[in-house]
Design a protein around this motif. Sequence first.
Motif, short mmCIF file in Angstrom:
data_model
loop_
_atom_site.label_atom_id
_atom_site.label_comp_id
_atom_site.label_asym_id
_atom_site.label_seq_id
_atom_site.Cartn_x
_atom_site.Cartn_y
_atom_site.Cartn_z
N ASP A 34 0.81 -1.22 0.00
CA ASP A 34 0.00 0.00 0.00
C ASP A 34 0.84 1.27 0.00
O ASP A 34 0.30 2.37 0.10
CB ASP A 34 -0.97 0.01 1.19
CG ASP A 34 -0.25 -0.06 2.52
OD1 ASP A 34 0.99 -0.19 2.54
OD2 ASP A 34 -0.93 0.00 3.56
N HIS A 84 0.59 5.98 -2.89
CA HIS A 84 -0.11 5.59 -1.67
C HIS A 84 -1.47 4.99 -2.02
O HIS A 84 -2.26 5.58 -2.73
CB HIS A 84 -0.30 6.84 -0.80
CG HIS A 84 -0.71 6.59 0.60
ND1 HIS A 84 -2.03 6.61 0.99
CD2 HIS A 84 0.00 6.33 1.72
CE1 HIS A 84 -2.10 6.38 2.29
NE2 HIS A 84 -0.88 6.20 2.75
N THR A 85 -1.71 3.79 -1.50
CA THR A 85 -3.02 3.15 -1.69
C THR A 85 -3.76 3.24 -0.36
O THR A 85 -3.43 2.51 0.58
CB THR A 85 -2.86 1.67 -2.10
OG1 THR A 85 -2.06 1.59 -3.27
CG2 THR A 85 -4.22 1.05 -2.36
N PRO A 86 -4.73 4.14 -0.25
CA PRO A 86 -5.39 4.32 1.05
C PRO A 86 -6.24 3.14 1.47
O PRO A 86 -6.96 2.55 0.67
CB PRO A 86 -6.27 5.58 0.82
CG PRO A 86 -6.49 5.63 -0.65
CD PRO A 86 -5.26 5.04 -1.28
N GLN A 87 -6.09 2.77 2.72
CA GLN A 87 -6.92 1.74 3.36
C GLN A 87 -7.68 2.46 4.47
O GLN A 87 -7.22 2.52 5.60
CB GLN A 87 -6.04 0.62 3.93
CG GLN A 87 -5.07 0.02 2.94
CD GLN A 87 -5.76 -0.89 1.94
OE1 GLN A 87 -6.77 -1.51 2.25
NE2 GLN A 87 -5.23 -0.98 0.73
N ASN A 88 -8.82 3.04 4.14
CA ASN A 88 -9.49 3.90 5.11
C ASN A 88 -10.80 3.31 5.62
O ASN A 88 -11.71 4.02 6.01
CB ASN A 88 -9.76 5.28 4.50
CG ASN A 88 -10.57 5.19 3.21
OD1 ASN A 88 -10.99 4.11 2.82
ND2 ASN A 88 -10.77 6.32 2.56
N THR A 89 -10.90 2.00 5.60
CA THR A 89 -12.12 1.37 6.10
C THR A 89 -11.83 0.55 7.34
O THR A 89 -10.80 -0.13 7.41
CB THR A 89 -12.76 0.47 5.03
OG1 THR A 89 -13.83 -0.28 5.64
CG2 THR A 89 -11.76 -0.50 4.45
N ILE A 246 -7.57 8.01 13.33
CA ILE A 246 -7.50 7.39 12.00
C ILE A 246 -7.32 5.89 12.16
O ILE A 246 -6.50 5.44 12.95
CB ILE A 246 -6.35 7.98 11.17
CG1 ILE A 246 -6.60 9.46 10.86
CG2 ILE A 246 -6.16 7.19 9.87
CD1 ILE A 246 -5.43 10.14 10.17
N ASN A 249 -4.39 3.22 6.87
CA ASN A 249 -3.25 4.06 6.53
C ASN A 249 -3.63 5.39 5.90
O ASN A 249 -2.76 6.12 5.43
CB ASN A 249 -2.33 3.30 5.57
CG ASN A 249 -2.94 3.19 4.18
OD1 ASN A 249 -4.15 3.27 4.00
ND2 ASN A 249 -2.09 2.99 3.19
N ARG A 250 -4.91 5.73 5.88
CA ARG A 250 -5.36 6.98 5.26
C ARG A 250 -4.54 8.17 5.75
O ARG A 250 -4.50 8.46 6.94
CB ARG A 250 -6.84 7.20 5.55
CG ARG A 250 -7.42 8.53 5.04
CD ARG A 250 -8.91 8.59 5.26
NE ARG A 250 -9.26 8.37 6.66
CZ ARG A 250 -9.34 9.34 7.59
NH1 ARG A 250 -9.06 10.59 7.26
NH2 ARG A 250 -9.71 9.05 8.83
N GLU A 251 -3.88 8.86 4.82
CA GLU A 251 -3.10 10.07 5.07
C GLU A 251 -1.85 9.84 5.92
O GLU A 251 -1.22 10.78 6.37
CB GLU A 251 -4.00 11.16 5.68
CG GLU A 251 -5.13 11.57 4.75
CD GLU A 251 -6.11 12.55 5.36
OE1 GLU A 251 -6.24 12.58 6.59
OE2 GLU A 251 -6.74 13.29 4.59
N ARG A 289 0.13 16.50 -1.71
CA ARG A 289 -0.17 15.62 -2.83
C ARG A 289 0.44 16.23 -4.07
O ARG A 289 0.41 17.45 -4.24
CB ARG A 289 -1.68 15.48 -3.02
CG ARG A 289 -2.38 14.63 -1.96
CD ARG A 289 -3.85 14.51 -2.31
NE ARG A 289 -4.61 13.87 -1.26
CZ ARG A 289 -5.30 12.74 -1.42
NH1 ARG A 289 -5.29 12.14 -2.58
NH2 ARG A 289 -5.97 12.22 -0.42
#
Length: 303
Positions: A34, A84-89, A246, A249-251, A289
């Motif tokens: 990620d 970056h591959t966000p994992q925000n769940t 959080i 890994n979001r942000e 970004r």
Amino acid sequence: MPIFTVRHVTTYRYQRPMAFGEHRLMLRPRESYDQRLIDWHLEISPKPASIRWINDIFGNTVGLARFDGKAEELRFESEIAVEHTPQNTPDFEIDKAALVYPFAYDASEAPDLAPWLALSEADQNPAVATWAKKLLLARRKMETGKLLMALNNAIKESFVYVRRPEAGTQTPGQTLALGRGTCRDFAVLMIGAARNLGMAARFVSGYVYVPSRDRAEIRGGGSTHAWCQVYLPGAGWIDFDPTNAIVGNRELIRVAVAREPLQAVPISGTYEGEREDASGLEVEVLVGRKAELLARSGVAAGR
């Protein structure tokens, strides 16, 4: 997938020209499914006589810089770009056997998780275990994911975030007593709570992307950041940032993982002189970004 850029500049200043001992650098981001490093540039002034790279016991990339001569200023400038591959769940896929707390780690994983489960002397403060277990809401069992999110949210909502440029980290007991702390203090508190609950946890250092630095809902911008990871069977190491509540890994941009904060200091080293010879330390961190940085300079993204 977003591309995050980081410019991290650390400058040490002295009253007179100083000779420098070896400096240990943890500035290169970790790579994973990620987070992929696209570019990294490191500039050191004065230029070191030699620099060699190693992987430490945790798999972090560490630079060891040695210097000749003397200087009144020592400057490290790191510029990175990561895909970056966000994992925000919060819907992590935990093994059925670990969905509900309490659970036991599989015998095949337990020996390797032992260092992350071991309670430090500071973790053994009874107040830490008492505080963590209060979040079980007087129930003997609770969904593992909900319990960890409750811990994460409780730190964000119950403690006052403060900036503290001085080195060092509060113990979990000190943070509980004071009711305030930095991101590294909050990470250590959550690690201590998780370990007291029998869950493997580790310290993470890196950066957090803040669109508008230190807006009300995201704290810790403009400097290095710290959070923790908890190991969940079937889901692996999951990021929890109690400073900002959080999950995933979001942000968050990981640079190093360690058992304790002292093992993940971005820059450490020595100089040959007295304490009063040091006249200042300045740290500047800018995270953005790529598309946004291009827009600020008047260049359309994709052109």
